[in-house]
Scaffold this motif. Structure first.
Motif, PDB file in Angstrom:
ATOM      1  N   GLY A 164      28.819  20.391  75.044  1.00 18.94           N
ATOM      2  CA  GLY A 164      28.158  21.528  75.648  1.00 18.94           C
ATOM      3  C   GLY A 164      27.933  20.990  77.138  1.00 18.94           C
ATOM      4  O   GLY A 164      27.680  19.952  77.104  1.00 18.94           O
ATOM      5  N   LYS A 165      27.401  21.994  77.884  1.00 16.99           N
ATOM      6  CA  LYS A 165      27.002  21.551  79.139  1.00 16.99           C
ATOM      7  C   LYS A 165      25.296  21.493  79.318  1.00 16.99           C
ATOM      8  O   LYS A 165      24.755  20.533  79.647  1.00 16.99           O
ATOM      9  CB  LYS A 165      27.362  22.893  80.310  1.00 16.99           C
ATOM     10  CG  LYS A 165      28.960  23.001  80.460  1.00 16.99           C
ATOM     11  CD  LYS A 165      29.339  24.240  81.136  1.00 16.99           C
ATOM     12  CE  LYS A 165      30.887  24.198  81.323  1.00 16.99           C
ATOM     13  NZ  LYS A 165      31.134  25.415  82.003  1.00 16.99           N
ATOM     14  N   GLY A 166      24.839  22.570  79.055  1.00 12.79           N
ATOM     15  CA  GLY A 166      23.220  22.276  78.794  1.00 12.79           C
ATOM     16  C   GLY A 166      22.670  21.627  79.820  1.00 12.79           C
ATOM     17  O   GLY A 166      22.699  21.994  81.133  1.00 12.79           O
ATOM     18  N   THR A 167      21.550  20.860  79.892  1.00 10.69           N
ATOM     19  CA  THR A 167      20.806  20.011  80.555  1.00 10.69           C
ATOM     20  C   THR A 167      21.642  18.804  81.060  1.00 10.69           C
ATOM     21  O   THR A 167      21.141  18.034  81.890  1.00 10.69           O
ATOM     22  CB  THR A 167      19.450  19.641  79.986  1.00 10.69           C
ATOM     23  OG1 THR A 167      19.693  18.838  79.076  1.00 10.69           O
ATOM     24  CG2 THR A 167      18.758  20.902  79.892  1.00 10.69           C
ATOM     25  N   GLY A 168      22.681  18.476  80.358  1.00 12.62           N
ATOM     26  CA  GLY A 168      23.290  17.298  80.599  1.00 12.62           C
ATOM     27  C   GLY A 168      22.749  16.011  80.055  1.00 12.62           C
ATOM     28  O   GLY A 168      23.481  14.807  80.353  1.00 12.62           O
ATOM     29  N   VAL A 169      21.768  16.195  79.204  1.00 15.76           N
ATOM     30  CA  VAL A 169      21.317  14.736  78.570  1.00 15.76           C
ATOM     31  C   VAL A 169      22.120  14.340  77.547  1.00 15.76           C
ATOM     32  O   VAL A 169      22.490  13.012  77.462  1.00 15.76           O
ATOM     33  CB  VAL A 169      19.819  15.053  78.132  1.00 15.76           C
ATOM     34  CG1 VAL A 169      19.050  13.893  77.195  1.00 15.76           C
ATOM     35  CG2 VAL A 169      18.938  15.358  79.230  1.00 15.76           C
ATOM     36  N   LEU A 170      22.576  15.225  76.702  1.00 13.71           N
ATOM     37  CA  LEU A 170      23.667  14.801  75.507  1.00 13.71           C
ATOM     38  C   LEU A 170      24.767  14.135  76.197  1.00 13.71           C
ATOM     39  O   LEU A 170      25.274  13.251  75.830  1.00 13.71           O
ATOM     40  CB  LEU A 170      23.901  15.969  74.672  1.00 13.71           C
ATOM     41  CG  LEU A 170      24.788  15.648  73.381  1.00 13.71           C
ATOM     42  CD1 LEU A 170      24.217  14.635  72.532  1.00 13.71           C
ATOM     43  CD2 LEU A 170      24.846  16.765  72.789  1.00 13.71           C
ATOM     44  N   ARG A 171      25.338  14.718  77.305  1.00 14.96           N
ATOM     45  CA  ARG A 171      26.700  14.608  77.806  1.00 14.96           C
ATOM     46  C   ARG A 171      26.460  12.891  78.176  1.00 14.96           C
ATOM     47  O   ARG A 171      27.310  12.238  78.097  1.00 14.96           O
ATOM     48  CB  ARG A 171      27.043  15.373  79.018  1.00 14.96           C
ATOM     49  CG  ARG A 171      28.303  14.912  79.931  1.00 14.96           C
ATOM     50  CD  ARG A 171      28.750  15.863  80.765  1.00 14.96           C
ATOM     51  NE  ARG A 171      27.645  16.158  82.152  1.00 14.96           N
ATOM     52  CZ  ARG A 171      26.946  16.914  82.289  1.00 14.96           C
ATOM     53  NH1 ARG A 171      27.084  18.293  81.445  1.00 14.96           N
ATOM     54  NH2 ARG A 171      26.238  17.042  83.211  1.00 14.96           N
ATOM     55  N   THR A 172      25.295  12.773  79.203  1.00 17.15           N
ATOM     56  CA  THR A 172      25.175  11.395  79.654  1.00 17.15           C
ATOM     57  C   THR A 172      24.941  10.596  78.570  1.00 17.15           C
ATOM     58  O   THR A 172      25.444   9.345  78.837  1.00 17.15           O
ATOM     59  CB  THR A 172      23.939  11.482  80.719  1.00 17.15           C
ATOM     60  OG1 THR A 172      23.959  12.368  81.614  1.00 17.15           O
ATOM     61  CG2 THR A 172      23.457  10.031  81.373  1.00 17.15           C
ATOM     62  N   GLY A 173      24.198  10.635  77.629  1.00 17.90           N
ATOM     63  CA  GLY A 173      24.002   9.819  76.520  1.00 17.90           C
ATOM     64  C   GLY A 173      25.270   9.175  76.007  1.00 17.90           C
ATOM     65  O   GLY A 173      25.586   8.032  75.523  1.00 17.90           O
ATOM     66  N   ILE A 174      26.695  10.287  75.676  1.00 20.05           N
ATOM     67  CA  ILE A 174      27.491  10.094  75.137  1.00 20.05           C
ATOM     68  C   ILE A 174      28.381   9.161  76.084  1.00 20.05           C
ATOM     69  O   ILE A 174      29.076   8.276  75.596  1.00 20.05           O
ATOM     70  CB  ILE A 174      28.151  11.371  74.584  1.00 20.05           C
ATOM     71  CG1 ILE A 174      27.255  12.019  73.654  1.00 20.05           C
ATOM     72  CG2 ILE A 174      29.640  11.238  74.214  1.00 20.05           C
ATOM     73  CD1 ILE A 174      27.936  13.487  73.165  1.00 20.05           C
ATOM     74  N   ALA A 175      28.226   9.506  77.300  1.00 18.27           N
ATOM     75  CA  ALA A 175      29.107   8.834  78.251  1.00 18.27           C
ATOM     76  C   ALA A 175      28.766   7.282  78.198  1.00 18.27           C
ATOM     77  O   ALA A 175      29.242   6.393  78.340  1.00 18.27           O
ATOM     78  CB  ALA A 175      28.993   9.265  79.668  1.00 18.27           C
ATOM     79  N   ASP A 176      27.378   7.059  78.163  1.00 15.84           N
ATOM     80  CA  ASP A 176      27.002   5.660  78.114  1.00 15.84           C
ATOM     81  C   ASP A 176      27.207   5.024  77.118  1.00 15.84           C
ATOM     82  O   ASP A 176      27.566   3.891  77.167  1.00 15.84           O
ATOM     83  CB  ASP A 176      25.342   5.533  78.290  1.00 15.84           C
ATOM     84  CG  ASP A 176      24.819   6.110  79.744  1.00 15.84           C
ATOM     85  OD1 ASP A 176      25.789   6.184  80.559  1.00 15.84           O
ATOM     86  OD2 ASP A 176      23.428   6.607  79.529  1.00 15.84           O
ATOM     87  N   TYR A 177      27.439   5.405  75.869  1.00 13.14           N
ATOM     88  CA  TYR A 177      27.902   4.990  74.822  1.00 13.14           C
ATOM     89  C   TYR A 177      29.236   4.550  74.760  1.00 13.14           C
ATOM     90  O   TYR A 177      29.704   3.577  74.284  1.00 13.14           O
ATOM     91  CB  TYR A 177      27.490   5.725  73.429  1.00 13.14           C
ATOM     92  CG  TYR A 177      27.636   5.318  72.085  1.00 13.14           C
ATOM     93  CD1 TYR A 177      26.978   4.177  71.592  1.00 13.14           C
ATOM     94  CD2 TYR A 177      28.804   5.586  71.248  1.00 13.14           C
ATOM     95  CE1 TYR A 177      27.692   3.561  70.347  1.00 13.14           C
ATOM     96  CE2 TYR A 177      29.145   5.020  70.105  1.00 13.14           C
ATOM     97  CZ  TYR A 177      28.489   4.032  69.683  1.00 13.14           C
ATOM     98  OH  TYR A 177      29.161   3.778  68.254  1.00 13.14           O
ATOM     99  N   LEU A 178      30.024   5.705  75.155  1.00 12.93           N
ATOM    100  CA  LEU A 178      31.635   5.452  75.153  1.00 12.93           C
ATOM    101  C   LEU A 178      32.010   4.232  76.148  1.00 12.93           C
ATOM    102  O   LEU A 178      32.948   3.594  75.931  1.00 12.93           O
ATOM    103  CB  LEU A 178      32.122   6.588  75.740  1.00 12.93           C
ATOM    104  CG  LEU A 178      32.147   7.867  74.777  1.00 12.93           C
ATOM    105  CD1 LEU A 178      32.753   9.237  75.184  1.00 12.93           C
ATOM    106  CD2 LEU A 178      32.743   7.448  73.270  1.00 12.93           C
ATOM    107  N   ARG A 179      30.981   4.107  77.145  1.00  8.62           N
ATOM    108  CA  ARG A 179      31.494   3.160  78.224  1.00  8.62           C
ATOM    109  C   ARG A 179      31.439   1.672  77.249  1.00  8.62           C
ATOM    110  O   ARG A 179      31.956   0.693  78.050  1.00  8.62           O
ATOM    111  CB  ARG A 179      30.364   3.248  79.228  1.00  8.62           C
ATOM    112  CG  ARG A 179      30.885   2.079  80.460  1.00  8.62           C
ATOM    113  CD  ARG A 179      29.554   2.295  81.391  1.00  8.62           C
ATOM    114  NE  ARG A 179      29.419   3.355  82.167  1.00  8.62           N
ATOM    115  CZ  ARG A 179      28.386   4.078  81.793  1.00  8.62           C
ATOM    116  NH1 ARG A 179      27.394   3.739  81.120  1.00  8.62           N
ATOM    117  NH2 ARG A 179      28.209   5.403  82.303  1.00  8.62           N
ATOM    118  N   LYS A 180      30.385   1.585  76.416  1.00  4.50           N
ATOM    119  CA  LYS A 180      30.289   0.195  75.758  1.00  4.50           C
ATOM    120  C   LYS A 180      31.367   0.007  74.485  1.00  4.50           C
ATOM    121  O   LYS A 180      31.092  -0.930  73.622  1.00  4.50           O
ATOM    122  CB  LYS A 180      28.795  -0.093  75.696  1.00  4.50           C
ATOM    123  CG  LYS A 180      28.170  -0.023  76.856  1.00  4.50           C
ATOM    124  CD  LYS A 180      26.523  -0.013  76.402  1.00  4.50           C
ATOM    125  CE  LYS A 180      25.693  -0.016  77.588  1.00  4.50           C
ATOM    126  NZ  LYS A 180      24.390  -0.130  77.208  1.00  4.50           N
TER     127      LYS A 180
END
Length: 788
Positions: A747-763
């Motif tokens: 979802g779009k929302g505030t972007g907190v969940l998107r950012t957290g998932i992106a950080d996890y996928l990076r590693k």
């Protein structure tokens, strides 16, 4: 068996010690009346009773004889019509109760471990509960007649209390009066001749009416019963008389009840005395560490390390002797104070004790005989009054023995033939011994005459024995040596004490050559005996040492086996617990998969889940029994393990596939379960086939075509922590299914969940790249991940 023999062998001292162990006067009376029996069966029964009491006392302690007293005099008075007092009635009640406790104690013991003779005696004890209850309803624990004994007695005592209270109130008023107090020596109320009085000064006697009952030693005080309470005291006196008459009626009634039970109670006293006597014998046996002897009536006795019961156990020297089998007579020689007389008394006293049903202080295996009589001539009974010399005294006793002995008798003779000319004395001693030997009786005799050594050596059925003497210390050892005649140690002793050598040599010249040869032979025999005994002691010491080493070895081996089995069981239990924990986690995963399948419509097939659970059940190790061989063997040498290889996990006894290696550990796929396992816990079963590097890890773990895995994961509404867990699980499933691309909906929302998932996928190790969704894929509400 005359009393003189019992006195000579100190049998009465044994009886005194036995009686001291009895708990009641009944048992003491039975003990003091104990007398040796000449009947084998009677002796065996008595010994059996002792053995049963010994066993019962060792297991449960002695029977509870508390409260049991000798009430026979009271019972006899009740039988002839006398009136028993409250103390006698209370004693009868306590004895009845004590008999019941003894009965129950012994019968309970018999149920646990058979003691038939004691149980038979206990079963005959009467309960007499009704008698006890009637006495207890009238007599209290202080042997006083209770108010409840009768309604008349209760009424009289109530009136007594009221009368006494009124008299005290009246006198209290008088002594509190100021006019009266000055006339009193003390302001107290007391009793004289069971009448209440007050202490009045002598000078005020005329001011008081009433009766003077007593006066003080100085005469200054008179104890006066005031006229105002004379009638009240008279009434009280009448009530006391009525109370006494009523108590007499109650005691007479109870006495008549006791008279009815008198036969049963007299039998109970006899049974209780026998039971207490049996337990006294048991306690006596415990005290002297006695054992049960085997009895016979064929004249055979074998004492193994027997000890005289009246000598200090720390100082007594054990006696080993056998008589009545290969030989019926023993001639004991040796120096004075060497222990010959003690040996004679030990043989006689132990025989008397066994014939009395007592254990004897000797080792197990001791056998004794029931003789029809034991005769002894021990000690010097010279009498000035009767003008008897030592020799005459001994000869008088021997003549008495010769006239009474039988083939079933035991004769003990001390210093046979002593007190007269040695030549005549030795000849007479040989003749007496020969006569006794021919009669068939058992003989133990001590002597100093060397002629008797030769007689014992040449006569079949008679054997020499001696008391050991230590030449080095010039002291006896008090050991009886059967088969070895005693030596005359006079020359050796004299030489050690410093007598000039030429005198000793001259003395030796006066001894006949034959006597010297006999003495040399005895010395040689004694030397051989000491040598054999030393070798035997050495062999015995070595045997004990070997047995001790073997015992220690067996204990160490047993401890090792126990420790080994405990460690093995613990390791298996730890493994079982690990698998159980993994199963719980797997069950949770299966539950989550099934829930997700229901919620999202993904086709997770049920039979696959069942199969996964079955494989987990089979992975649980089975505890093997102690001593069983181990199921799997550890690898003999380290093996190179890589990703995709099929391996055996030892701790779980389960096969799986390696997903990846990290240092000294490997991530292993066990069915649907992944576990991190040390490389030393793995064995290579099958290597993965060679293939391109990018497909190597997943090649051996491909799912079947029937398995359908989601390509997208919806995380809307979840927080970052929950989302990360779900993303990790989702990516693992996708990777194992060889999926190249997956979609994560956040979802779009505030972007907190998107950012957290992106950080996890990076590693993440399985993610090659990721991006936001394009038009038609969900835009910024979706992250698209490309897998390796």
């Amino acid at each position: 068996m005359n009393d003189k023999i019992l006195t000579t062998l100190e049998y009465s001292k044994i009886i005194d010690r036995l009686a001291a162990h009895a708990a009641t006067a009944l048992g003491k009376n039975v003990a003091r009346a104990l007398y040796p029996s000449r009947e084998l069966e009677e002796v065996k029964r008595s010994l059996q009773a002792t053995d049963e009491a010994y066993k019962a006392d060792r297991l449960k302690g002695s029977a509870p004889f508390g409260g049991v007293t000798d009430i026979a005099p009271a019972l006899q008075r009740a039988r002839i019509g006398g009136i028993l007092n409250p103390s006698e009635l209370a004693a009868i009640s306590l004895t009845v109760r004590g008999a019941r406790r003894v009965k129950r104690h012994i019968m309970t013991l018999h149920d646990d471990d058979a003691i038939p003779m004691l149980n038979n005696l206990a079963e005959q004890l009467s309960e007499s509960r009704e008698l006890e209850e009637q006495i207890n309803a009238c007599i209290d624990d202080q042997a006083e007649v209770m108010d409840s004994a009768s309604s008349e007695l209760a009424s009289i005592r109530r009136e007594l209390k009221v009368g006494e209270s009124r008299i005290r109130e009246k006198l209290d008023q008088m002594v509190r009066s100021s006019s009266v107090q000055k006339m009193l020596q003390d302001a107290i109320i007391t009793l004289r001749n069971d009448r209440y009085v007050i202490p009045v000064k002598q000078e005020y006697r005329s001011h008081f009416g009433g009766i003077v009952h007593d006066q003080s030693g100085s005469g200054a005080t008179l104890f006066i019963e005031p006229e105002a309470i004379v009638n009240m005291n008279n009434k009280l006196r009448e009530l006391h008389v009525a109370e006494t008459r009523e108590i007499e009626k109650i005691l007479l009634r109870l006495t008549s009840v006791v008279a009815e039970y008198e036969p049963d109670l007299m039998l109970d006293l006899d049974l209780l005395g026998q039971l207490d006597f049996a337990f006294a014998k048991a306690r006596f046996a415990h005290g002297m560490k006695g054992t049960l002897p085997r009895m016979n009536d064929r004249g055979f006795l074998k004492i193994k390390r027997g000890r005289h019961p009246l000598i200090d156990p720390a100082a007594v020297v054990p006696l080993d002797v056998e008589l009545g089998n290969s030989y019926s007579g023993i001639i004991v020689t040796g120096p004075n104070t060497g222990g010959k007389t003690v040996s004679l008394k030990t043989i006689g006293l132990l025989s008397l004790m066994a014939m009395s049903g007592l254990f004897v202080p000797a080792e197990d295996g001791t056998q004794l005989c029931v003789f029809d009589a034991i005769y002894a001539d021990i000690g010097d009974e010279q009498s000035i009054e009767q003008s008897l010399s030592t020799f005459s005294s001994h000869l008088t006793n021997i003549i008495r023995i010769l006239s009474s002995m039988t083939p079933k008798s035991l004769v003990l003779l001390d210093e046979l033939g002593a007190g007269t000319d040695p030549a005549e004395g030795s000849a007479l001693a040989i003749a007496i011994l020969e006569h006794m030997h021919r009669s068939g009786c058992r003989i133990v005799a001590t002597t100093h005459y060397s002629e008797l050594k030769a007689y014992a050596y040449n006569r079949k059925g008679v054997i020499n024995a001696s008391m050991e003497f230590d030449i080095q210390t010039l002291s006896p050892t008090y050991r009886l040596l059967v088969g070895v005649p005693g030596r005359s140690n006079a020359f050796a002793i004299a030489e050690r004490l410093g007598l000039p050598r030429h005198i000793i040599d001259h003395a030796r010249g006066e001894v006949s050559e034959e006597d010297m040869r006999v003495d040399s032979m005895i010395a040689s025999l004694e030397e051989d005996r000491l040598s054999a005994e030393a070798e035997r002691n050495t062999a015995e010491s070595l045997r004990r040492e070997l047995e001790e080493q073997r015992r220690r070895f067996d204990e160490q081996r047993e401890r090792f086996e126990q420790q080994r089995d405990k460690l093995l069981v613990k390791a298996q239990e730890d493994a079982k617990e690990a698998v159980a924990k993994a199963k719980r986690e797997a069950e949770q995963i299966i539950s989550d998969l099934r829930r997700l399948a229901q919620e999202e419509g993904a086709s997770v097939k049920e039979h696959k889940l069942i199969e996964a659970r079955r494989r987990l059940d089979e992975a649980e190790p089975q505890l093997r029994k102690q001593g069983a061989k181990s199921g799997a063997a550890k690898p003999k040498a380290p093996q190179k393990i890589g990703a995709g290889d099929e391996v055996m996990v030892y701790s779980l006894n389960q096969k799986g596939h390696v997903v990846e290696l990290t240092g000294g550990d490997a991530l292993v796929q066990l069915g649907i379960l992944k576990m991190k396992v040390g490389l030393n816990d793995l064995e290579l079963v099958k290597s993965a086939p060679a293939q391109p590097q990018q497909q190597k890890q997943a090649a051996s773990l491909k799912r079947s075509k029937d398995d359908q895995v989601r390509t997208e994961l919806d995380l809307r509404g979840a927080n970052v922590e929950e989302a990360i867990i779900e993303v990790d699980r989702f990516l693992d499933e996708a990777f194992l299914s060889n999926m190249g691309r997956v979609y994560i909906i956040h979802g779009k929302g505030t972007g907190v969940l998107r950012t957290g998932i992106a950080d996890y996928l990076r590693k993440h190790r399985h993610v090659k790249s990721y991006r936001l969704g394009e038009y038609g894929e969900g835009g910024a509400g979706v992250t698209v991940a490309e897998l390796k």
